[in-house]
Design a protein around this motif. Structure first.
Motif, short mmCIF file in Angstrom:
data_model
loop_
_atom_site.label_atom_id
_atom_site.label_comp_id
_atom_site.label_asym_id
_atom_site.label_seq_id
_atom_site.Cartn_x
_atom_site.Cartn_y
_atom_site.Cartn_z
N LEU A 1 58.29 19.69 39.13
CA LEU A 1 59.54 19.72 39.90
C LEU A 1 60.45 18.57 39.49
O LEU A 1 61.67 18.76 39.32
CB LEU A 1 59.22 19.64 41.39
N LEU A 2 59.87 17.39 39.34
CA LEU A 2 60.67 16.23 38.94
C LEU A 2 61.35 16.47 37.60
O LEU A 2 62.57 16.27 37.45
CB LEU A 2 59.78 14.99 38.86
N VAL A 3 60.57 16.90 36.61
CA VAL A 3 61.11 17.04 35.26
C VAL A 3 62.11 18.19 35.17
O VAL A 3 63.21 18.03 34.62
CB VAL A 3 59.97 17.22 34.24
N ASP A 4 61.74 19.34 35.69
CA ASP A 4 62.60 20.51 35.53
C ASP A 4 63.82 20.49 36.44
O ASP A 4 64.93 20.85 36.03
CB ASP A 4 61.80 21.79 35.82
N SER A 5 63.64 20.06 37.69
CA SER A 5 64.71 20.21 38.67
C SER A 5 65.52 18.95 38.92
O SER A 5 66.72 19.02 39.21
CB SER A 5 64.14 20.70 40.00
N GLN A 6 64.89 17.79 38.83
CA GLN A 6 65.59 16.55 39.17
C GLN A 6 66.15 15.82 37.95
O GLN A 6 67.28 15.35 37.97
CB GLN A 6 64.65 15.63 39.95
N VAL A 7 65.34 15.73 36.90
CA VAL A 7 65.80 15.05 35.69
C VAL A 7 66.41 16.02 34.70
O VAL A 7 67.45 15.75 34.10
CB VAL A 7 64.63 14.27 35.02
N GLY A 8 65.77 17.17 34.54
CA GLY A 8 66.16 18.14 33.53
C GLY A 8 65.33 17.93 32.29
O GLY A 8 65.45 16.88 31.63
N ALA A 9 64.51 18.90 31.94
CA ALA A 9 63.60 18.74 30.80
C ALA A 9 64.35 18.43 29.51
O ALA A 9 63.85 17.68 28.66
CB ALA A 9 62.75 20.00 30.64
N ASP A 10 65.55 18.98 29.35
CA ASP A 10 66.33 18.74 28.13
C ASP A 10 66.81 17.31 28.01
O ASP A 10 67.31 16.90 26.96
CB ASP A 10 67.54 19.68 28.08
N ASN A 11 66.67 16.53 29.10
CA ASN A 11 67.07 15.12 29.05
C ASN A 11 65.89 14.18 28.80
O ASN A 11 66.10 12.98 28.62
CB ASN A 11 67.72 14.72 30.38
N VAL A 12 64.67 14.69 28.81
CA VAL A 12 63.49 13.84 28.75
C VAL A 12 63.00 13.68 27.31
O VAL A 12 62.62 14.65 26.66
CB VAL A 12 62.36 14.39 29.63
N ALA A 13 62.99 12.44 26.86
CA ALA A 13 62.48 12.14 25.51
C ALA A 13 60.96 12.13 25.50
O ALA A 13 60.34 12.67 24.59
CB ALA A 13 63.01 10.79 25.04
N CYS A 14 60.37 11.49 26.52
CA CYS A 14 58.92 11.34 26.49
C CYS A 14 58.36 11.12 27.89
O CYS A 14 59.06 10.66 28.80
CB CYS A 14 58.50 10.17 25.59
N VAL A 15 57.10 11.47 28.03
CA VAL A 15 56.29 11.12 29.18
C VAL A 15 55.29 10.08 28.71
O VAL A 15 54.59 10.28 27.71
CB VAL A 15 55.56 12.36 29.76
N VAL A 16 55.25 8.94 29.40
CA VAL A 16 54.35 7.84 29.02
C VAL A 16 53.26 7.73 30.08
O VAL A 16 53.55 7.59 31.26
CB VAL A 16 55.13 6.52 28.91
N VAL A 17 52.01 7.77 29.63
CA VAL A 17 50.90 7.75 30.60
C VAL A 17 49.72 6.98 30.04
O VAL A 17 49.43 7.04 28.84
CB VAL A 17 50.49 9.19 30.97
#
Length: 452
Positions: free
Chosen positions: A218-234
């Motif tokens: 939900l965070l990535v798709d709806s709040q940030v927008g997947a097209d705006n995300v360079a990376c997930v760091v974990v």
């Protein structure tokens, strides 16, 4: 010079727990007084004693007290302090030259370390490695590579995460005290998702994977927008957060989601990497092949060195001159790292890490059966933790951690704490520690719990 000052370090030290003065002793107290007049108050230390020598599984202070080391300089001296191959290779390099700056005049040891990490990190794809000084630098540069390769700005991290103390990595870090308080404002385009923390998941551990993933999605798709995300760091195991092993399947679901949306996965293996968990890298336990992996702490046996290793197409995306640093990939540190990797392979330390971890888990679970203050024992390999709670609840018990840490120090054992709530005892012994020392240390730990 005193007898203590002439002690040889490394594995030549007598491998014994021995107290010859009170803790801290007179020389350590003298240094503490000098310290208070010379150093700023914000530089805090976990132990009140000052080191004179270390090696194998012990640390000897300036008063001659010999402590069993269960911290390894926070997962740095994994192969042991002053390990012979590390000392030999670094010393030989120091006699040749100490520095040229790889950006000015390059040298072979840097290339050798890169080749080794390209071989050892998960995945059979073509890889590249760049070297830096610290874990924070490695994480900063991993994000730079991800942004250059994707053309996207946003970074997603997780609750309970720790990624460093620079502006960007401090922004990526979850815990306010002591890491972020009063140091803002922070870097933009950093977003945080829930971590599937089984012990503390509100609806129960069995729901942690699916519910945490749904919130991440939900965070990535709806709040940030997947097209705006360079990376997930974990972190495959969250270190400063309390050695949190994510709920089974959570990281795989995150990785699959990211690949479907063109988001890069960065595994922060600064604390978990280089044989600490019984594998070269902790993400191997999850069957993960990240796009980028960062390593540091255990990489060079105590000398400053860090790395970003990743897919060749991602690592080649940054423009010429865009990545580097004056001291990055120092030649003595590179030779030390080659000594570390040789030691791990020659001495079978991947297996040793697992055996040490098995022993610590057995001991801690046995202690837990006798005291309700231990809420959970968790971790992998020689990276094990006990989360302490108020008996009869899951309320964090920070005071118990402080009492046990102090008891252990007074009886010749050095431990570390961690956790978002400061209520986790973490154990990171060097893989060079003997079975006898490890057993002695946990006997002291049993006494510490009994004394609560």
């Amino acid at each position: 010079m005193t007898a203590v000052q002439t002690l040889a370090g490394g594995p030549h030290l007598e491998q014994i727990r021995r107290l010859v003065t009170e803790v801290p002793g007179p020389r350590s107290r003298e240094l503490a007084a000098r310290r208070s007049a010379a150093l700023p108050a914000g530089l805090a230390s976990a132990a009140p004693v000052y080191a004179a020598a270390a090696g194998g599984g012990v640390l000897v202070d300036v008063d001659g007290n010999s402590f069993i080391d269960l911290g390894s300089g926070i997962a740095v001296t994994t192969v042991g302090n002053s390990a012979p191959r590390v000392v030999e290779r670094a010393s030989r390099q120091l006699e040749k030259f100490t520095h040229t700056c790889f950006l000015a005049t390059p040298y072979e040891p840097y290339i050798e370390v890169a080749e080794a990490l390209n071989r050892l990190t998960p995945g059979d794809h073509e890889k590249r490695t760049a070297l830096f000084n610290t874990g924070s630098e490695a994480l900063e540069n991993a994000v730079k590579y991800a942004r250059a390769a994707t053309g996207r700005p946003a970074v997603v991290t997780f609750d309970h995460a720790f990624h460093g103390r620079t502006l960007l990595t401090m922004s990526m870090t979850a815990k306010n005290q002591p890491y972020k308080s009063t140091f803002g404002p922070f870097a933009p385009e950093v977003y945080r998702a829930p971590m599937a923390y089984p012990y503390r998941w509100p609806s129960g551990a069995e729901h942690a994977t699916n519910e945490a993933f749904a919130q991440f999605e939900l965070l990535v798709d709806s709040q940030v927008g997947a097209d705006n995300v360079a990376c997930v760091v974990v972190e495959p195991i969250q270190g400063e957060g309390g050695f949190i092993v994510p709920a089974d399947g959570f990281l795989r679901k995150v990785a699959d989601f990211c690949r479907a949306r063109g988001i890069l996965v960065v595994a922060d293996e600064v604390q978990t990497g280089i044989a600490r968990t019984g594998a070269w890298f902790a993400c191997e336990h999850e069957g993960l092949v990240p796009d980028l992996i960062t390593s540091a702490k255990g990489l060079a046996g105590g000398l400053p060195l860090a790395a970003v290793t990743g897919r060749a197409d991602v690592m080649d995306a940054a423009h010429a001159g865009g990545i580097g640093g004056t001291y990055s990939g120092n030649p003595a540190s590179c030779e030390a790292a080659l000594g570390v990797l040789e030691t791990i392979e020659a001495e079978g330390l991947l297996t040793r890490a697992q055996l040490i971890g098995d022993f610590m888990v057995r001991e801690l679970r046995d202690i837990a059966a006798q005291t309700p203050v231990i809420g959970e024992v968790r971790g992998r390999g020689a990276m094990i933790a006990a989360e302490l709670v108020i008996p009869g609840s899951r309320t964090p018990n920070r005071e118990a951690v402080a009492q046990i840490t102090r008891f252990c120090q007074l009886h010749g054992v050095l431990t570390l704490s961690a956790g978002t709530y400061g209520n986790v005892l973490r154990f990171l012994p060097p893989l060079s520690i003997s079975d006898a020392l490890l057993a002695d240390a946990f006997a002291v730990l049993r006494d510490a719990f009994a004394a609560l």
